[in-house]
Enzyme design. Structure first.
Site, short mmCIF file in Angstrom:
data_model
loop_
_atom_site.label_atom_id
_atom_site.label_comp_id
_atom_site.label_asym_id
_atom_site.label_seq_id
_atom_site.Cartn_x
_atom_site.Cartn_y
_atom_site.Cartn_z
N THR A 3 3.58 3.13 -0.05
CA THR A 3 4.75 2.17 0.25
C THR A 3 4.14 1.22 1.21
O THR A 3 5.07 0.24 1.53
CB THR A 3 5.59 3.09 0.89
N ILE A 42 -10.23 2.98 -0.25
CA ILE A 42 -10.49 1.69 -0.18
C ILE A 42 -10.26 1.11 1.40
O ILE A 42 -11.27 0.18 1.79
CB ILE A 42 -9.23 0.81 -0.78
N GLU A 59 -10.78 -0.08 5.16
CA GLU A 59 -11.84 -0.67 6.00
C GLU A 59 -11.58 -0.22 7.06
O GLU A 59 -10.49 -0.39 7.75
CB GLU A 59 -11.88 -2.27 5.63
N GLU A 66 -28.09 -3.88 -0.12
CA GLU A 66 -28.12 -4.93 1.10
C GLU A 66 -29.01 -4.34 2.07
O GLU A 66 -29.06 -2.93 2.10
CB GLU A 66 -26.75 -5.28 1.40
N HIS A 70 -20.35 -5.83 7.10
CA HIS A 70 -20.56 -4.34 6.98
C HIS A 70 -21.07 -3.47 8.23
O HIS A 70 -22.12 -4.02 8.56
CB HIS A 70 -21.28 -4.00 5.47
#
Lengths: 292, 384
Positions: free
Chosen positions: A17, A96, A98, A211, A249
């Site tokens: 939601t 997902i 972050e 990376e 990151h």
């Protein structure tokens, strides 16, 4: 075949939601993914464009046949959401979110290893996973991917898009593209995903995008050397990154001389991997190698 | 987030860790006042900067009287301290004055995350005072690694083994190791480092230096710690970028870049280098940037005087190309654009984005792909 997700994957979206959660749940559904349920505590009984919302993951699993969770819960509550998914018996979780505190992830990962050794976590801080034409469980733009035989594993979101787009332009489709995320503590590693691609009959070649920071690429190189006979291509971002600075990151930092792009490229070359130096030519290099 | 030594010591003291008694001072007057409170000389004056190697660079001084103290503090405050670990130097805006310690032997002690195992690791070594990276390179066997179970925590028996191995006062060391682990977890630290941990001539253990770094992601639940950040230790443009939730790191080159996504941002720096140029910065505007953020990002990267050309490399996913174009058009109203700007756009709504830019009247240079964009930017920068 493909890995991790396919047309039979049934997704429950935790945090459905919220702004991000609802937007991407609908995007996934529009792509053709079976999004069967959503979870937001206290909002059970509502619907998001026809997707039923439940109070708990457990309830969502009783009422639907979800077998995969996609998490958009804000960072302060994400660890709790991960544990809820694990406790409900979900065996594939795509997170997902972050910005989850590292301590939280360390504790969740420890809990997962000890109590749910079969569960698989992708992320956090990742774009998710896509098997083109079958299921998109994540936030990537679906239209740049194309069904095919290259398996992609990457720490970075936009770099995954860039690489997939280049491959697609050369007519090279993807079996599955997995974004494992850029955090220091995360679920599946480069090595884990490469092992899955190695077992997958549809995957004919593997592209790994790494990376700076950590030693995951070096560990993947070890594995490739002794186990993988399919062609493997790799690109490592951050050859110009200064030591001691976190490049976006949380995981991308060269510390104590460890985790440099050069060390990673050397390890991969030593394992017989085709290391691509110019990121603009990822598609071209893979195409030219596979054609001959 | 990095903390100063004095902040680290003050925090660790709350966990019962033995640190030398000291005072922080932002001026000579405060230093004299602090010295008075501490009582007797000799004292040690330590420049508070976010870089290691202070001792060799004159950032740590032993003083025997008020005159020497005054001289030392005056010599540090307001000056830029350059060390072999940070060539560009950091401004000294405060000093820490502490009681001198009688050193018998120096040890190393730290706790950080072992990324490979996703567990905290307690590292100890009898080679204190040296950079641990150097010890790791030259004498890896001298470093003792103890992995800690995140659910169980550090147990006394585990710390005891280390103490016996290093020949340290056992009870005292166990207390220190356990308290340090408690602080590491409690503060959401990404690193707690004591280098050196000192065995004094009196036979006690004391944390002579202390470094604490807090996990940036965890600041959401440590508002008190967030306020400890010393912005004078950061580049002003980086501070400005933070205000708009932009990820900006200033570098030495002359090609400014603006990219979405950390991986692609690093890649853009790399490809500029491959094309023969040097990036002026790392700038990730993030996946969901809005028009205001894009405009400010552009303003910030243009504020760097070294920038002779700009390379914008965007792969539109969630960040749509039309939104980026709108942001650039807004930015052009805010800042005078005096250098050439190369734009490479791909992905979601790319046609709309290109159309917006083409109709804007702005003189941006279009790039076919990343390589084309990088080459054009390098070429233009070398002309400028």
């Amino acid at each position: 075949m493909s890995i991790l997700v396919n047309k039979d994957t049934k997704v429950v979206v935790q945090g459905i939601t919220g702004k991000e959660g609802s937007f991407h749940a609908l995007q996934c559904k529009a792509y053709g993914t079976k999004v069967v349920a959503g979870v937001t505590p206290g909002k059970g009984g509502q619907k998001v464009e026809g997707i039923p919302v439940f109070n708990t993951v457990e309830e969502a699993l009783q009422e639907t046949s979800a077998n995969c969770s996609l998490i958009f819960v804000p960072p302060a509550f994400a660890a709790d959401a991960l544990v809820e998914a694990l406790d409900a018996g979900i065996e594939l979780i795509v997170c997902i979110t972050e910005g989850i505190p590292v301590k939280d992830m360390m504790q969740v990962k420890d809990y997962m290893k000890k109590n749910y050794p079969k569960a698989k976590l992708i992320g956090p801080n990742c774009p998710g996973v896509i098997t083109p034409g079958e299921a998109k469980v994540g936030i990537m733009p679906g239209h740049i991917f194309k069904r095919g035989s290259i398996g992609i594993v990457s720490r970075s979101g936009t770099l995954t898009y860039e690489a997939s787009y280049q491959l697609t332009r050369y007519g090279l489709g993807q079996s599955t593209a997995v974004g494992i995320g850029g955090d220091p503590v995360h679920g599946l590693s480069h090595k884990d995903v490469i092992a899955m691609f190695n077992q997958d009959p549809e995957t004919e070649a593997i592209l790994m995008i790494g990376e700076i920071g950590g030693t995951a690429e070096e560990e993947a190189a070890e594995y490739i050397k002794s186990h993988v006979r399919k062609p493997v291509f790799a690109y490592i971002a951050g050859i110009t990154a200064p030591p001691g600075r976190r490049m976006g990151h949380a995981g991308a930092i060269i510390s104590g001389g460890k985790g440099t792009a050069q060390a990673k490229m050397d390890a991969l070359k030593g394992a017989g991997v085709h290391v691509i130096e110019n990121p603009a030519f990822i598609g071209k290099m893979v195409y030219e190698f596979l054609r001959t | 987030m990095k903390l100063h030594e004095h902040q680290a010591k003050e925090l660790l003291k709350r966990y019962g860790l033995p640190v030398p008694e000291g005072r922080v001072a932002f001026s000579v007057e405060e230093a004299l006042q602090g010295a008075e409170e501490l009582g007797e000389y000799p004292l040690v004056v330590k420049a508070q900067v976010h870089c290691g190697g202070r001792g060799k660079a004159g950032g740590v001084k032993l003083v025997r009287n008020q005159e020497e103290l005054k001289q030392a503090v005056e010599g540090m405050l307001g000056k830029v301290l350059k060390t072999f670990q940070c060539q560009e130097g950091k401004l000294v805006s405060r000093v820490w004055i502490e009681k001198a310690t009688n050193i018998q032997k120096e040890y190393y002690l730290s706790i950080t995350l072992d990324r490979g195992l996703s567990k905290p690791v307690l590292m100890t070594s009898a080679e204190g005072g040296m950079e641990i990276e150097e010890v790791a390179k030259e004498k890896p066997e001298a470093i003792h690694m103890l992995h800690i179970d995140p659910a169980l925590g550090l147990m006394p028996s585990q710390a005891r083994k280390v103490a016996f191995k290093l020949g340290l006062p056992v009870n005292e060391f166990v207390k220190i190791a356990l308290a340090l682990y408690r602080a590491y977890m409690d503060l959401d630290a990404s690193l707690v480092e004591v280098n050196p941990l000192v065995l004094t001539k009196e036979g006690n253990l004391i944390l002579l230096d202390a470094k604490v770094e807090i996990d940036d992601n965890a600041l959401i639940r440590h508002k008190d710690l967030e306020q400890l950040e010393d912005l004078t230790q950061l580049d002003p443009l980086e501070v400005e970028a933070k205000r708009y939730s932009l990820n900006y790191i200033k570098l030495d080159g002359n090609i400014g870049c603006m990219v979405n996504g950390a991986g692609l941002a690093m890649t853009t720096m790399d490809i500029i280098k491959l094309a023969g140029g040097e990036p002026a910065n790392f700038l990730d505007v993030g996946g969901g940037a809005n028009v205001e953020q894009i405009a400010n990002a552009f303003r910030i990267l243009m504020a760097d005087q070294n920038v002779k050309a700009v390379f914008i490399n965007i792969f539109g996913g969630i960040l749509r190309c039309d939104r980026l174009a709108q942001g650039l058009i807004e930015a052009a109203k805010m800042v005078q654009i005096e250098v050439p700007v190369v734009v490479r756009m791909e992905g979601t709504n790319v046609e709309e984005g290109r159309k917006l830019l083409a109709e804007s009247g702005l003189n941006f240079i279009n790039a076919e792909d990343m390589w084309d964009g990088a080459k054009k930017a390098v070429e233009l920068a070398s002309r400028g």
